[in-house]
Design an enzyme around this catalytic site. Structure first.
Site, PDB file in Angstrom:
ATOM      1  N   GLN A 154     -67.074   7.685 -23.558  1.00  0.00           N
ATOM      2  CA  GLN A 154     -66.805   9.114 -23.370  1.00  0.00           C
ATOM      3  C   GLN A 154     -68.039   9.910 -23.798  1.00  0.00           C
ATOM      4  O   GLN A 154     -68.558   9.687 -24.892  1.00  0.00           O
ATOM      5  CB  GLN A 154     -65.610   9.531 -24.241  1.00  0.00           C
ATOM      6  CG  GLN A 154     -64.298   8.876 -23.859  1.00  0.00           C
ATOM      7  CD  GLN A 154     -63.647   9.522 -22.648  1.00  0.00           C
ATOM      8  OE1 GLN A 154     -63.936  10.656 -22.301  1.00  0.00           O
ATOM      9  NE2 GLN A 154     -62.772   8.786 -21.998  1.00  0.00           N
TER      10      GLN A 154
ATOM     11  N   CYS B 104     -59.478  13.377 -14.153  1.00  0.00           N
ATOM     12  CA  CYS B 104     -60.485  14.443 -14.137  1.00  0.00           C
ATOM     13  C   CYS B 104     -60.496  15.092 -12.767  1.00  0.00           C
ATOM     14  O   CYS B 104     -61.389  15.868 -12.448  1.00  0.00           O
ATOM     15  CB  CYS B 104     -61.861  13.872 -14.475  1.00  0.00           C
ATOM     16  SG  CYS B 104     -62.372  12.590 -13.349  1.00  0.00           S
TER      17      CYS B 104
ATOM     18  N   GLU C 256     -59.248  -4.012 -16.409  1.00  0.00           N
ATOM     19  CA  GLU C 256     -60.467  -3.338 -15.932  1.00  0.00           C
ATOM     20  C   GLU C 256     -61.223  -4.316 -15.022  1.00  0.00           C
ATOM     21  O   GLU C 256     -61.278  -5.511 -15.311  1.00  0.00           O
ATOM     22  CB  GLU C 256     -61.305  -2.945 -17.173  1.00  0.00           C
ATOM     23  CG  GLU C 256     -62.751  -2.659 -16.974  1.00  0.00           C
ATOM     24  CD  GLU C 256     -63.037  -1.440 -16.112  1.00  0.00           C
ATOM     25  OE1 GLU C 256     -62.413  -0.389 -16.308  1.00  0.00           O
ATOM     26  OE2 GLU C 256     -63.895  -1.549 -15.220  1.00  0.00           O
TER      27      GLU C 256
ATOM     28  N   ASP D 128     -55.786   5.602 -16.433  1.00  0.00           N
ATOM     29  CA  ASP D 128     -56.979   6.467 -16.412  1.00  0.00           C
ATOM     30  C   ASP D 128     -57.857   6.026 -15.237  1.00  0.00           C
ATOM     31  O   ASP D 128     -58.909   5.407 -15.430  1.00  0.00           O
ATOM     32  CB  ASP D 128     -57.731   6.335 -17.752  1.00  0.00           C
ATOM     33  CG  ASP D 128     -58.915   7.299 -17.848  1.00  0.00           C
ATOM     34  OD1 ASP D 128     -59.069   8.164 -16.971  1.00  0.00           O
ATOM     35  OD2 ASP D 128     -59.687   7.183 -18.820  1.00  0.00           O
TER      36      ASP D 128
ATOM     37  N   CYS E 223     -81.068  23.881 -12.054  1.00  0.00           N
ATOM     38  CA  CYS E 223     -80.786  22.451 -12.233  1.00  0.00           C
ATOM     39  C   CYS E 223     -79.386  22.089 -11.757  1.00  0.00           C
ATOM     40  O   CYS E 223     -79.142  20.962 -11.350  1.00  0.00           O
ATOM     41  CB  CYS E 223     -81.044  22.024 -13.675  1.00  0.00           C
ATOM     42  SG  CYS E 223     -79.635  21.588 -14.653  1.00  0.00           S
TER      43      CYS E 223
END
Ligand SMILES: C[S@@+](CC[C@H](N)C(=O)[O-])C[C@H]1O[C@@H](n2cnc3c(N)ncnc32)[C@H](O)[C@@H]1O
Length: 482
Positions: A307, A435, A359, A408, A90
């Site tokens: 999250q 990330c 945002e 972020d 997978c």
């Protein structure tokens, strides 16, 4: 010695050969890096550094082979039996064959190497990675796909159902869906709901999406759970509303799984392969679930961003809080704030701080405002807009002076103009959450050139058994005398 192996001793390996290789380390794209006769090979499959393996060489590019694991001949010290029968096919958690301690060590080393190779003049201190005590069943959301072309595994017998699949795309095969029956990283109830959905859809003759023809009733099954509340949401995404077919199906699924607290149907007729809703119908419950994070209760709909690892998100908030070092009366900018999760947690903990979130996605800002109100948070405001444009306007005095800036950004990192805009705001501190360590290194180097030093990095493992890693960088202005 097999014929092929004998041939290997006499000539350099080639595409199609089945050869012995040594697994050496973890690759940041989810492969196990190995070596065959001095040539690097990226191995796909459940193996671990230190294993002696047999692989089929698939292709070679830039001096590196891609190889498919055929067999582990000798296990090394980091080898672990994968928990899930789909591991290796997978592609979701490609490091399941590696001990968790070795995964954490590798992620830490990747970051240290990225820092060493970066243009940063002063290298930051790297804090020890925060891993999970129990790195299983941590995902609070899974998005499964229906497809009319099922991936047939080598061990399956001829004549199995091939025109109905419900699970995940096989890596590199956008047209094929691997039937998923168990998942070791999804929340515990997810697999049972998935399997009942498949059984009922087959029994009731509901047709799955055909990606080539761009038609078919069933498209996605999204399941979400509030870890702290136990509430479960099921979102069935279909091409058309078809209540005569969907309502009996939903009733049967709810009867089999009374743990489902809300079920909705999202309708998505366009061809894009994402669980998007043009319209939606609530089939059961309120249409939303709640999750508690760092003392705040968040209302989560099928499409809102949240999250995905709640326990580790608690640690993330704590790391950001420590890095931000907020003081009474501070103004905190929460840039790229999504649904305001991070900013709201900080605002709730420190009511004497003013949080301003920015945002581009309007629905996320609406979620943030609603969540602020529901939690009685009066010291957080959210604005829709592109960070670059907002910071440009702020040069004209439209925004208050920021004391601390939390950043972020999306995976790709900051727009090249943003670091200079941030530096011009002259905050006391910046905290960059990323990330993608490589993109972050470029942004940090630009900020260093503009007078900002990265003093510390905290690593968190938000996604065990995958190559992803989350970093929290703390930045302070470089004193004028340096
Ligand atoms: C990594 S997510 C941050 C999520 C958020 N901090 C949280 O923890 O929930 C990045 C966010 O940046 C937003 N975004 C992307 N480009 C943007 C831009 N140019 N200006 C403002 N927001 C942007 C995306 O919509 C997304 O919500």
């Amino acid at each position: 010695m097999s014929h092929n192996t004998q041939a290997n001793a006499e000539r350099l390996p080639r595409k199609g050969d089945e050869v012995e290789a040594q697994a050496l380390g973890l690759g940041p794209r989810g492969h196990i890096m190995g070596e065959v006769q001095g040539i690097p090979v990226r191995i796909k499959g459940c193996t671990a550094p230190g294993d002696r393996v047999r692989v089929r060489l698939l292709r070679k590019g830039r001096g590196v082979f891609d190889g498919q694991l055929l067999e582990v001949l000798e296990e090394g010290p980091e080898h672990t039996e994968p928990r899930c029968s789909h591991a290796g096919t997978c592609g979701g958690c490609s490091f399941q064959g590696v001990s968790y301690a070795a995964q954490l060590k590798a992620k830490q080393e990747w970051l240290e190497a990225a820092i060493a190779d970066s243009d940063l003049v002063v290298k930051p201190e790297v804090q020890a990675m925060i891993g999970m005590d129990d790195p299983w069943h941590y995902r609070n959301k899974m998005d499964f796909t229906f497809g009319s072309r099922r991936w047939i595994e080598d061990h399956e017998e001829e004549g199995v159902v091939a025109d109905f699949g419900l699970g995940l795309h096989v890596p590199g095969r956008w047209d094929k869906v691997l039937d998923i029956e168990e998942c070791s990283i999804a929340f515990p109830e997810a697999a049972a709901i998935l399997n009942t959905t498949r059984r009922l859809a087959l029994e009731q003759n509901l047709d799955p999406w055909d990606v080539k023809e761009a038609r078919g009733l069933l498209r996605h099954l999204v399941v979400r759970k509030g870890y702290q509340t136990g509430q479960i949401l099921v979102d069935l995404v279909t091409e058309t509303e078809s209540p005569e077919r969907i309502d009996p199906f939903a009733a049967a699924l709810l009867e089999a799984h009374p743990e489902i607290t809300t079920m909705i149907q999202g309708i998505h007729a366009r061809s894009a392969q994402v669980a998007f809703h043009e319209e939606q119908r609530i089939l059961h419950g309120t249409g939303v679930i709640e999750e508690v994070l760092a003392g705040c209760t968040f209302e989560i709909s099928a499409t809102s961003f949240f999250q995905t690892n709640t326990p580790q998100a608690e640690h993330l908030v704590e790391c950001i809080r420590e890095a931000a070092g907020l003081k009474s009366g501070d103004v905190l900018f929460d840039l790229y704030c999504g649904a305001g999760t991070l900013g709201l947690c900080l605002a709730k903990q420190q009511s004497d701080v003013r949080v301003l979130g920015f945002e581009t996605v309007e629905a996320a800002v609406e979620d943030a405002r609603r969540n602020a109100e529901a939690n009685g948070i009066l010291n957080a405001e959210f604005r829709v807009g592109d960070v670059r444009a907002i910071l440009e306007d702020s040069a004209e005095g439209t925004l208050p002076q920021a004391d601390v800036i939390l950043i972020d950004p999306p995976r790709a990192g900051l727009h090249p103009k943003v670091p200079a805009q941030l530096a011009a705001l002259k905050p006391r501190r910046m905290v960059l959450v990323s990330c993608n360590p490589l993109a972050a290194m470029g942004d940090l180097a630009r900020l260093e050139f503009l007078g900002w030093r990265t003093t510390q990095v905290q690593l968190l493992d938000l996604f065990p058994h995958t190559p992803h890693v989350e970093c929290v960088f703390t930045l302070s202005p470089i004193p004028l005398d340096q």
